[in-house]
Design a protein around this motif. Sequence first.
Motif, mmCIF file in Angstrom:
data_model
loop_
_atom_site.group_PDB
_atom_site.id
_atom_site.type_symbol
_atom_site.label_atom_id
_atom_site.label_comp_id
_atom_site.label_asym_id
_atom_site.label_seq_id
_atom_site.Cartn_x
_atom_site.Cartn_y
_atom_site.Cartn_z
ATOM 1 N N LEU A 35 0.854 -1.185 0.000
ATOM 2 C CA LEU A 35 0.000 0.000 0.000
ATOM 3 C C LEU A 35 0.892 1.237 0.000
ATOM 4 O O LEU A 35 1.750 1.400 0.878
ATOM 5 N N VAL A 36 0.715 2.111 -0.981
ATOM 6 C CA VAL A 36 1.500 3.342 -1.107
ATOM 7 C C VAL A 36 0.540 4.501 -0.849
ATOM 8 O O VAL A 36 -0.288 4.843 -1.699
ATOM 9 N N LEU A 37 0.641 5.115 0.345
ATOM 10 C CA LEU A 37 -0.369 6.057 0.809
ATOM 11 C C LEU A 37 0.200 7.457 0.970
ATOM 12 O O LEU A 37 1.263 7.651 1.568
ATOM 13 N N ASP A 38 -0.543 8.429 0.444
ATOM 14 C CA ASP A 38 -0.178 9.841 0.555
ATOM 15 C C ASP A 38 -0.754 10.387 1.866
ATOM 16 O O ASP A 38 -1.974 10.357 2.077
ATOM 17 N N VAL A 39 0.128 10.869 2.767
ATOM 18 C CA VAL A 39 -0.332 11.408 4.056
ATOM 19 C C VAL A 39 0.040 12.884 4.186
ATOM 20 O O VAL A 39 0.132 13.420 5.290
ATOM 21 N N GLY A 40 0.250 13.557 3.041
ATOM 22 C CA GLY A 40 0.594 14.975 3.040
ATOM 23 C C GLY A 40 -0.569 15.842 3.488
ATOM 24 O O GLY A 40 -1.693 15.367 3.698
ATOM 25 N N PRO A 41 -0.348 17.159 3.630
ATOM 26 C CA PRO A 41 -1.366 18.065 4.193
ATOM 27 C C PRO A 41 -2.665 18.134 3.396
ATOM 28 O O PRO A 41 -3.730 18.287 3.980
ATOM 29 N N VAL B 191 3.821 1.771 2.580
ATOM 30 C CA VAL B 191 4.742 2.877 2.335
ATOM 31 C C VAL B 191 3.952 4.177 2.447
ATOM 32 O O VAL B 191 2.897 4.328 1.817
ATOM 33 N N LEU B 192 4.458 5.124 3.241
ATOM 34 C CA LEU B 192 3.838 6.439 3.377
ATOM 35 C C LEU B 192 4.726 7.476 2.700
ATOM 36 O O LEU B 192 5.951 7.437 2.837
ATOM 37 N N GLU C 184 13.373 11.196 -0.706
ATOM 38 C CA GLU C 184 13.123 11.833 0.585
ATOM 39 C C GLU C 184 11.631 11.899 0.896
ATOM 40 O O GLU C 184 10.777 11.842 0.009
ATOM 41 N N HIS C 185 11.331 12.049 2.189
ATOM 42 C CA HIS C 185 9.962 12.178 2.696
ATOM 43 C C HIS C 185 9.107 10.942 2.379
ATOM 44 O O HIS C 185 7.904 11.053 2.145
ATOM 45 N N ILE C 186 9.775 9.786 2.367
ATOM 46 C CA ILE C 186 9.079 8.515 2.151
ATOM 47 C C ILE C 186 9.461 7.584 3.297
ATOM 48 O O ILE C 186 10.659 7.375 3.561
ATOM 49 N N THR C 187 8.465 7.017 3.979
ATOM 50 C CA THR C 187 8.696 6.161 5.137
ATOM 51 C C THR C 187 8.035 4.806 4.932
ATOM 52 O O THR C 187 6.852 4.745 4.561
ATOM 53 N N VAL C 188 8.805 3.744 5.161
ATOM 54 C CA VAL C 188 8.231 2.395 5.133
ATOM 55 C C VAL C 188 7.616 2.152 6.509
ATOM 56 O O VAL C 188 8.325 1.929 7.495
ATOM 57 N N LEU C 189 6.297 2.221 6.574
ATOM 58 C CA LEU C 189 5.603 2.018 7.847
ATOM 59 C C LEU C 189 5.650 0.556 8.277
ATOM 60 O O LEU C 189 5.738 0.257 9.477
#
Length: 659
Positions: free
Chosen positions: A10-16, A48-49, A67-72
């Motif tokens: 799952l590749v999820l966008d958690v931006g503002p 992935v966030l 950058e700004h990518i985190t494997v949850l």
Amino acid sequence: MARNKEALVLVLDVGPTMHAILPQIEKVCSMLIEKKLIYSKSDEVGVVLFGTEATENELTKEVGGYEHITVLRHIKVVDGDLLQALQNLPRESVDGDFLDAIVVGMDMLIKKFGPTNKGKKRLCLITNALHPIKDPYEGTKEDQVSTIASQMMAQGMKMDCVIARLTQNMEANKRIMEENDLLLRVFSNKSSTKTVYVESPTKLLGALRTRNISPVTIYRGDLELSPKLNIKVWVYKKTSEEKFPTLKRYSNKAPPTDKFATHEVKVDYEYKSIEDPTRVVPPEQRIKGYRYGPQVVPISSAELEAVKFKPDKSVKLLGFANASNIMRHYYMKDVNIFIAEPGNAKAILAVSALARAMKEMMKVAIVRCVWRQGQGNVVVGVLTPNVSDNENIPNQQQQEAADRLVRMLDLALLGKEEILQPDFTPNPILERFYRYLELKSKDKDAAVPPLDETLKKITEPDPEILFQNKSVIEDFRRCFELKENPKLKKSTRRLLKEKPSGSDDEREALGNGSDAQPMDAIEYPSKIKTEKIGDANPVQDFEAMMSRRDSPEWVSKAIQYMKDKVFELVENSCEGDSYQKALECLTALRKGCILEQEPKQFNDFILHLYKFCQQKDLKSFCEYLASHGITLISKTEAADSEVTEDEAKTFIVKSEQGF
């Protein structure tokens, strides 16, 4: 990875700009995992966030960037911890790059499985795609996407892109949106990628599906009309019931310290000899036996196989029957649809001709079906023709009111996306069950939660639309005389049950006169306990009396009072001034007698009325009734009638000629 098991990232966008949508994303991702825990508990999932302030992924450590990518969560078998993590996604403050996030997800799948398991590896991207992606070091963005898409194809990966734009962001840069949409189309064109744009929480709820059910033929072959006449047909299941998952027995006997206990209950059987209860009989010494009187007759598996009925695969026409012979309850079983073999012009023409002939003659076909070779049972079914029917034509006012009502409730308004699309609308009952199951997994005493607001939008009409269009609904109600339908008597239920579903008899029941009012006119709404039929509103008084259930005598009283009222109106008329009112009373009486299964009362009365008019020189009233199509109640309208349909039709002719 086991066969038929999926690996999903799952590749999820958690931006503002995603914060307003994240509650719905948490729900849909949680439901996805809940279903996997039930149906596909061996599937492996990673998360992935992107749009995070921090950066935590292997590609950054290896090659830099990303950058700004985190494997949850790394890819591993689904469990409750993953469900908990997806229900509490972080709200971050950086605009993310969805293309970099896709590459990170691909890298996770490649490192985990390599070139194996092609077709079982999937990425799922959820974003609004409102922000630009970084320019590549070489070439164009489109070239970069093409390279990534080619790599996805080489690795046997699929991707689902859910572009969630639930509210129109007026500040969004349309140029960037169009550019991102173009790049997503490149993915769709050059790889196994499916892109879906969602504009409502309801559609987002159904955008991710764990099980895709495709229509599959249950039979392809000949419809045998005779030994020398066959039509090539395909048969599909028209509907398929979605059932609750199977619940299994649970044991609490496992030690509390055993973290790997499955708590499953396994049942083992032992067969012991009657002569020696301590001796276990092995399978090779056991044989089935069937009671025959006082004795048990042993039959081996080979003998049982030899006597089994093994019909050949086929669909054969046994004959035709009147549609009126097929009762409603016969349809309470599987429904299949027969179509001509696609591309076979002769078969298409033959099926069309057969269906139209059956419709015209009001016939159904009785068929004997064996869907596959060696099928253990034979299915005998009914084929009903599915041909457009334009027999019931409303008047202009009714049609206009219906058109306005349809436009008001149209799910696909011009210029807007269709609401509640079947492909993206989940089953609300099952979704609520999955959520409750997840709660019960944490707390055995958990109460059933209230219906989620998103699911409520699926199960209930939009109250705002109904409020804004009250006048449209009221116009429709007035045109069709909609009234409350009270509890029907047993005789009424019997009438409706005995009419075949979809037949002309069912449509024409409860009214055969050409000037007859809509059926709803006899659905007695009055709660006033009327005890007689007055002069002002005789039809309403009759309906009120017929609706009374405090005594069975009121039906017979109402019928007799209405007969007297008709006689009174006809006998006291002056140059036909009361004929119209008498016709209205007679029409109401006819419908009431059909509804209460009293056809003989009406038929005897109408015959007596005609003779009375002949004797009293009131032939003009007979002619008036004949011109309005008032006739006897036939068997097709009421099962207890002794009048055939032909006799009812010829009654008008006889009445015009005189008895």
